[in-house]
Design a protein around this motif. Structure first.
Motif, PDB file in Angstrom:
ATOM      1  N   UNK A   1       0.848  -1.191   0.000  1.00  0.00           N
ATOM      2  CA  UNK A   1       0.000   0.000   0.000  1.00  0.00           C
ATOM      3  C   UNK A   1       0.888   1.246   0.000  1.00  0.00           C
ATOM      4  N   UNK A   2       0.277   2.418   0.082  1.00  0.00           N
ATOM      5  CA  UNK A   2       1.024   3.675   0.034  1.00  0.00           C
ATOM      6  C   UNK A   2       2.002   3.855   1.170  1.00  0.00           C
ATOM      7  N   UNK A   3       1.786   3.156   2.270  1.00  0.00           N
ATOM      8  CA  UNK A   3       2.691   3.243   3.413  1.00  0.00           C
ATOM      9  C   UNK A   3       3.794   2.175   3.356  1.00  0.00           C
ATOM     10  N   UNK A   4       3.805   1.384   2.287  1.00  0.00           N
ATOM     11  CA  UNK A   4       4.821   0.352   2.139  1.00  0.00           C
ATOM     12  C   UNK A   4       4.521  -0.928   2.899  1.00  0.00           C
ATOM     13  N   UNK A   5       3.278  -1.090   3.366  1.00  0.00           N
ATOM     14  CA  UNK A   5       2.871  -2.290   4.098  1.00  0.00           C
ATOM     15  C   UNK A   5       2.520  -3.395   3.112  1.00  0.00           C
ATOM     16  N   UNK A   6       2.985  -4.602   3.395  1.00  0.00           N
ATOM     17  CA  UNK A   6       2.678  -5.752   2.553  1.00  0.00           C
ATOM     18  C   UNK A   6       1.187  -6.071   2.632  1.00  0.00           C
ATOM     19  N   UNK A   7       0.522  -6.031   1.489  1.00  0.00           N
ATOM     20  CA  UNK A   7      -0.914  -6.303   1.414  1.00  0.00           C
ATOM     21  C   UNK A   7      -1.229  -7.571   0.642  1.00  0.00           C
ATOM     22  N   UNK A   8      -0.255  -8.085  -0.079  1.00  0.00           N
ATOM     23  CA  UNK A   8      -0.476  -9.287  -0.863  1.00  0.00           C
ATOM     24  C   UNK A   8       0.705  -9.573  -1.758  1.00  0.00           C
ATOM     25  N   UNK A   9       0.502 -10.520  -2.641  1.00  0.00           N
ATOM     26  CA  UNK A   9       1.565 -10.916  -3.568  1.00  0.00           C
ATOM     27  C   UNK A   9       0.927 -11.410  -4.851  1.00  0.00           C
ATOM     28  N   UNK A  10       1.761 -11.543  -5.861  1.00  0.00           N
ATOM     29  CA  UNK A  10       1.325 -12.152  -7.115  1.00  0.00           C
ATOM     30  C   UNK A  10       2.480 -12.940  -7.702  1.00  0.00           C
ATOM     31  N   UNK A  11       2.118 -14.016  -8.359  1.00  0.00           N
ATOM     32  CA  UNK A  11       3.074 -14.747  -9.182  1.00  0.00           C
ATOM     33  C   UNK A  11       2.704 -14.459 -10.623  1.00  0.00           C
ATOM     34  N   UNK A  12       3.678 -14.063 -11.416  1.00  0.00           N
ATOM     35  CA  UNK A  12       3.503 -13.860 -12.848  1.00  0.00           C
ATOM     36  C   UNK A  12       4.260 -15.005 -13.517  1.00  0.00           C
ATOM     37  N   UNK A  13       3.525 -16.087 -13.782  1.00  0.00           N
ATOM     38  CA  UNK A  13       4.129 -17.319 -14.278  1.00  0.00           C
ATOM     39  C   UNK A  13       4.076 -17.338 -15.803  1.00  0.00           C
ATOM     40  N   UNK A  14       5.242 -17.197 -16.459  1.00  0.00           N
ATOM     41  CA  UNK A  14       5.243 -17.157 -17.929  1.00  0.00           C
ATOM     42  C   UNK A  14       5.118 -18.548 -18.533  1.00  0.00           C
ATOM     43  N   UNK A  15       4.230 -18.645 -19.511  1.00  0.00           N
ATOM     44  CA  UNK A  15       4.076 -19.862 -20.298  1.00  0.00           C
ATOM     45  C   UNK A  15       4.142 -19.434 -21.763  1.00  0.00           C
ATOM     46  N   UNK A  16       3.973 -20.350 -22.674  1.00  0.00           N
ATOM     47  CA  UNK A  16       4.036 -20.033 -24.097  1.00  0.00           C
ATOM     48  C   UNK A  16       2.879 -19.106 -24.487  1.00  0.00           C
TER      49      UNK A  16
END
Length: 161
Positions: free
Chosen positions: A63-78
């Motif tokens: 968030x704007x305060x730099x607090x961890x709010x979540x994550x994402x995996x960007x998994x590349x495939x063809x």
């Protein structure tokens, strides 16, 4: 009431973020989305417990305060980038999903501009499905996948640019 100035941004996943995510405690039935203990993930070198994989595929959502709010995996495939999305359990169900997912989609579009974007979601998770639909995802397929509790039905949802 949702603060309209709420904003999220994407950052590289730091080791401390990975460790914190392993401690998140989701209530049932969402507890299937929890992770094994950090020390075990590191020892096995799996998912964001692998420093190279964490650097190449995982991002933290702050968030704007730099607090961890979540994550994402960007998994590349063809020709496709598959999203894996996790929001901090205290933020789930608070009406922040669209802003959160839109932030992740924009990161995927920047990193993989020519790729289709998709994700998988368990068919019972209507809360997530509604959010994904609000963000422009459409259900394109249904199939079973192995989970920690056996085979379960999933939807594949594709983002309509």
């Amino acid at each position: 009431m949702i603060n309209p100035s709420v904003a999220f941004h994407v950052a590289p996943m730091e080791t401390s973020h990975a460790e914190e995510i392993c401690n998140w405690d989701y209530t049932a039935p969402y507890n299937i989305y929890g992770w094994m203990p950090w020390e075990q993930m590191q020892a096995l070198g799996i998912e964001f417990g692998d420093p190279q994989l964490r650097n190449e595929q995982y991002v933290s959502i702050l968030n704007g305060q730099g607090t961890l709010c979540g994550f994402a995996q960007l998994f590349p495939m063809e020709g496709v980038v598959r999203l894996g999305i996790g929001m901090h359990p205290d933020l789930c169900g608070q009406g922040l999903g669209k802003i959160f997912v839109d932030t992740i989609v924009q990161a995927a579009l920047i990193r993989y501009p020519e790729h289709e974007i998709d994700l998988e979601v368990m068919t019972w998770n209507q809360r997530a499905i509604r959010t994904y639909q609000k963000c422009g995802f459409t259900i394109t397929d249904t199939y079973e996948r192995l989970t920690p509790t056996g085979n379960k039905p999933f939807y594949c949802m594709v983002y309509d640019k």
